[in-house]
Scaffold this active site. Sequence first.
Site, PDB file in Angstrom:
ATOM      1  N   GLY A 156       0.952   4.209  12.409  1.00  0.00           N
ATOM      2  CA  GLY A 156       2.008   3.331  12.992  1.00  0.00           C
ATOM      3  C   GLY A 156       3.406   3.305  12.199  1.00  0.00           C
ATOM      4  O   GLY A 156       3.500   3.770  11.426  1.00  0.00           O
ATOM      5  N   HIS A 157       4.234   2.486  12.961  1.00  0.00           N
ATOM      6  CA  HIS A 157       5.649   2.603  12.441  1.00  0.00           C
ATOM      7  C   HIS A 157       5.540   1.830  10.983  1.00  0.00           C
ATOM      8  O   HIS A 157       5.130   1.069  10.808  1.00  0.00           O
ATOM      9  CB  HIS A 157       6.613   1.847  13.644  1.00  0.00           C
ATOM     10  CG  HIS A 157       6.359   0.580  13.852  1.00  0.00           C
ATOM     11  ND1 HIS A 157       7.127  -0.190  14.652  1.00  0.00           N
ATOM     12  CD2 HIS A 157       5.173  -0.259  13.515  1.00  0.00           C
ATOM     13  CE1 HIS A 157       6.697  -1.139  14.834  1.00  0.00           C
ATOM     14  NE2 HIS A 157       5.740  -1.465  14.179  1.00  0.00           N
ATOM     15  N   ASN A 158       6.501   2.505  10.197  1.00  0.00           N
ATOM     16  CA  ASN A 158       6.839   2.033   8.699  1.00  0.00           C
ATOM     17  C   ASN A 158       5.596   2.376   7.973  1.00  0.00           C
ATOM     18  O   ASN A 158       5.709   1.942   6.762  1.00  0.00           O
ATOM     19  CB  ASN A 158       7.222   0.649   8.747  1.00  0.00           C
ATOM     20  CG  ASN A 158       8.283   0.241   9.695  1.00  0.00           C
ATOM     21  OD1 ASN A 158       9.031   1.028  10.234  1.00  0.00           O
ATOM     22  ND2 ASN A 158       8.229  -0.996   9.941  1.00  0.00           N
ATOM     23  N   SER A 182       3.546  -0.637   8.820  1.00  0.00           N
ATOM     24  CA  SER A 182       3.836  -1.047   7.786  1.00  0.00           C
ATOM     25  C   SER A 182       2.969  -1.240   6.430  1.00  0.00           C
ATOM     26  O   SER A 182       3.144  -1.576   5.261  1.00  0.00           O
ATOM     27  CB  SER A 182       4.655  -2.429   7.627  1.00  0.00           C
ATOM     28  OG  SER A 182       5.693  -2.643   8.466  1.00  0.00           O
ATOM     29  N   GLN A 186      13.680   1.408  17.885  1.00  0.00           N
ATOM     30  CA  GLN A 186      13.212   1.845  16.687  1.00  0.00           C
ATOM     31  C   GLN A 186      13.965   2.790  16.034  1.00  0.00           C
ATOM     32  O   GLN A 186      14.127   3.679  16.604  1.00  0.00           O
ATOM     33  CB  GLN A 186      11.614   2.618  16.981  1.00  0.00           C
ATOM     34  CG  GLN A 186      10.643   1.594  17.818  1.00  0.00           C
ATOM     35  CD  GLN A 186      10.142   0.451  16.711  1.00  0.00           C
ATOM     36  OE1 GLN A 186       9.096   0.934  15.890  1.00  0.00           O
ATOM     37  NE2 GLN A 186      10.330  -0.659  17.007  1.00  0.00           N
TER      38      GLN A 186
END
Lengths: 342, 342, 342
Positions: B250-252, B270, B209
């Site tokens: 969450g990521h992004n 995302s 990540q």
Amino acid sequence: MADPRFFRRSGPFRLQELAEHAGARLLDPAAGEMLIHDVAPLDRAGPEDLTFFDNPAYLGQYRETGAAACVTAEKHAGKAPPGTALLISPAPYGAYARIAQLFYPPPPVMPGRHPSAVVHETALIGEGAWIGPCAVIEAGVRIGAGSSIGAGTVIGENAEVGADCRIAPNCTLSHCIIGDRVTLHPGVRIGQDGFGFHPDPRGHVKVPQLGRVRIGDGCEIGANTTIDRGAGPDTVVGAGTWIDNLVQIGHNAETGQGCILVAQCGLSGSTKLGNFVAIAAQSGVAGHLTVGDGARLAARSGSMHSIPAGETWGGTPAMPLKRYFRMLKTLEKLGEQKVEKG
Amino acid sequence: MADPRFFRRSGPFRLQELAEHAGARLLDPAAGEMLIHDVAPLDRAGPEDLTFFDNPAYLGQYRETGAAACVTAEKHAGKAPPGTALLISPAPYGAYARIAQLFYPPPPVMPGRHPSAVVHETALIGEGAWIGPCAVIEAGVRIGAGSSIGAGTVIGENAEVGADCRIAPNCTLSHCIIGDRVTLHPGVRIGQDGFGFHPDPRGHVKVPQLGRVRIGDGCEIGANTTIDRGAGPDTVVGAGTWIDNLVQIGHNAETGQGCILVAQCGLSGSTKLGNFVAIAAQSGVAGHLTVGDGARLAARSGSMHSIPAGETWGGTPAMPLKRYFRMLKTLEKLGEQKVEKG
Amino acid sequence: MADPRFFRRSGPFRLQELAEHAGARLLDPAAGEMLIHDVAPLDRAGPEDLTFFDNPAYLGQYRETGAAACVTAEKHAGKAPPGTALLISPAPYGAYARIAQLFYPPPPVMPGRHPSAVVHETALIGEGAWIGPCAVIEAGVRIGAGSSIGAGTVIGENAEVGADCRIAPNCTLSHCIIGDRVTLHPGVRIGQDGFGFHPDPRGHVKVPQLGRVRIGDGCEIGANTTIDRGAGPDTVVGAGTWIDNLVQIGHNAETGQGCILVAQCGLSGSTKLGNFVAIAAQSGVAGHLTVGDGARLAARSGSMHSIPAGETWGGTPAMPLKRYFRMLKTLEKLGEQKVEKG
């Protein structure tokens, strides 16, 4: 037997002592002198162990248990194996719990403070209390006698913790008054600002949160649960209320006595629960509502309305549980019709 | 009056000062010299207090308030009791919030660092900043002027925190760039690995990540909320966005400016929110979606589709709120029919 | 390129090395000596970078990528731009992940212990392990070789952590046995009491929680996730299971190997998952159920029944996903009918 690295066992105890401690009746008084060394589940209990039987699903195991003694209800007495002495109780699980507590009492609190703890000189620490390593106790804090403050826990200015509390490591407390015999599990957050503001595209305007959190005696609060302080009135958790992990309690919310809030549920701001209310896992109650004494909300439900005392509701939006189940049944049939046609 | 153990009150202030500070108009300019000592709710405000009235549900309390002064809207001016001086504002709650901030400003940050804090020699700590007991500031970290880092908070290598931030105790930050005037409540986790991997029965394969978390100016983030860093792009929280407790980002994922994310909701990886989006409590938005400017998602809803700007959606799977309510009504009738037949 | 303040890049590597490391086949062996300096997404990769293509949605970017090399499936080989060397793999994302790990390996663990760590003299710390600032390691704890314990993390008496683990800052562990190569993100709580008691209006009676938590090798557990210890049996997380943020695992619950539990989901007490089960975000499984090998539960679903192996369920209460989608369709039509009539 519990892993001795993690649990210290007391005993043995005479069966008569255990019966008295649990408020249970020894069916055959002659067995009163028998020594019991441990507690164990039906299928693993041996000739020195006490077990319990309550749920008919385990009747097979009950009939064949090798336990020296078993706590059960009157009606199940006839089905026990002949070699097992019986303790009769109207609430066998509760009686068993009390006996298990006797064998496995919580480890005693070691009085003192670890040299790495940071305790402000104006804090008042009760007799016999323990302050763990790297715990931080700010100015004016009061900790009651016999309480234990875990490593890395931070207690903000002037907060109060009662007597005989067990505050686990890595908790954060501020703006709060905690009663006696309260257990906080790790990572509990109590007393931070509520989510109160005037939404404004030029920048939301915070409304100062001027209340506190009050936690009654005998409460238990689960890991990583968050309880915001009130906006003006206090946020209140009533005496004897038990809260599970990852629960959210909004500002000004109140619970009565003996409520049960299961994991990952949430109470929105200003909502008030009566006494002995149960909110099941992953449920939520919207803001400014009331839930009456003894009411229950099923798991994964969301209530947008107040719930009358004694009722059980479910679904999102929640409704009386019977109506919810009826609706689910109708839905299910509709789904099936679709198949027949298609 | 707020508990003086936890809140320090400023003032008194002249009513004219308060009107100017809040951008409100004093209905009777002659009252401008009156001294106001505190803020209080309608039903508890006395002859030295200022209160506010906005929600018609409280009209009865408004008519009988004993407050010296009250912020309200033009249209409600006629119903105030004669002894209460009025401040007129198009947004009474916001005006009240600004006045309450004047009486109860956040406690000042005390410059310095506690001797038990562990601050790496290469960390740059701004003027007037405070580093609390047992806080850990790793190599290369930058903390802006006037910021406060709570006890037990850990800030990982090279992370940046802007000026005038309030980072509560027991937070964990890494791989992040935090703006100015950001408030983090206790237990916030920012910058850990996102949940990115190639699922494989022989062992899931982690995808490194490689992004960061960027938090804009003026954000507020609730207790025990978690914000993962991006997988390659960054995870972004836009300026002025307010996030409640126990929220998962969450990521992004990205939020625009001024968004509101209520307790226990989640943004999947995302997903991108526009400006001024509101996600209500216990809701979720699936991954790789967009939510347009000003859109809203009702409480306990789950969106599997992108939501157009300005729309309000609800339900799981979420749909436009009107459609959702219509469906609920149909369902309700179907459930009742069932009863009549049975 | 990843922000060098937060990520240290290794390399460059020859393309042939990368192919071997990833178990991929170099389509044109002549490209094997090419030096690759970094990984990057399709649209940002340049003449020194490797990228990957798997999802047809990104075909446009693939056709125009400026990457030196690209991992992809056999079937997509023909659509690559002529200047891009291809690595062919049946699982391009997994192959890419392995290559990215080579460029960005986790930072090495620095052996030693920070002087502010509080390590009991009876704790056994393995070779090459690191104990961070203000971490607290109680009596009898065992930490395996090469493991890293983050700042402010507290590990209770006699707990065991295996080799090569990465325990982030501000975690709390007790009554647990953690395998090798386990990653815990910040704020994880493992081993506290389960929510087990006999409900009683005179005061709930705690049932001593006498089990442990066992975490298998190679698990990853997300930020602020909570895992309670068993009541008698253990709570078990099987080897290679990956758990996201803010997940709740109740007492006596078990997961098999390689399970995936996404953010904010929950497993109630005594529920058992088989191997390679996936529970999506914000879902829950009620207590005392089983979920068979390879079964999946969709996001925001709640299962009140056991799920057979290999099936995918969704909805609340959950049912086979196809049936759930059929029901949603029926519902949608009913909602629309309403409109036509109204």
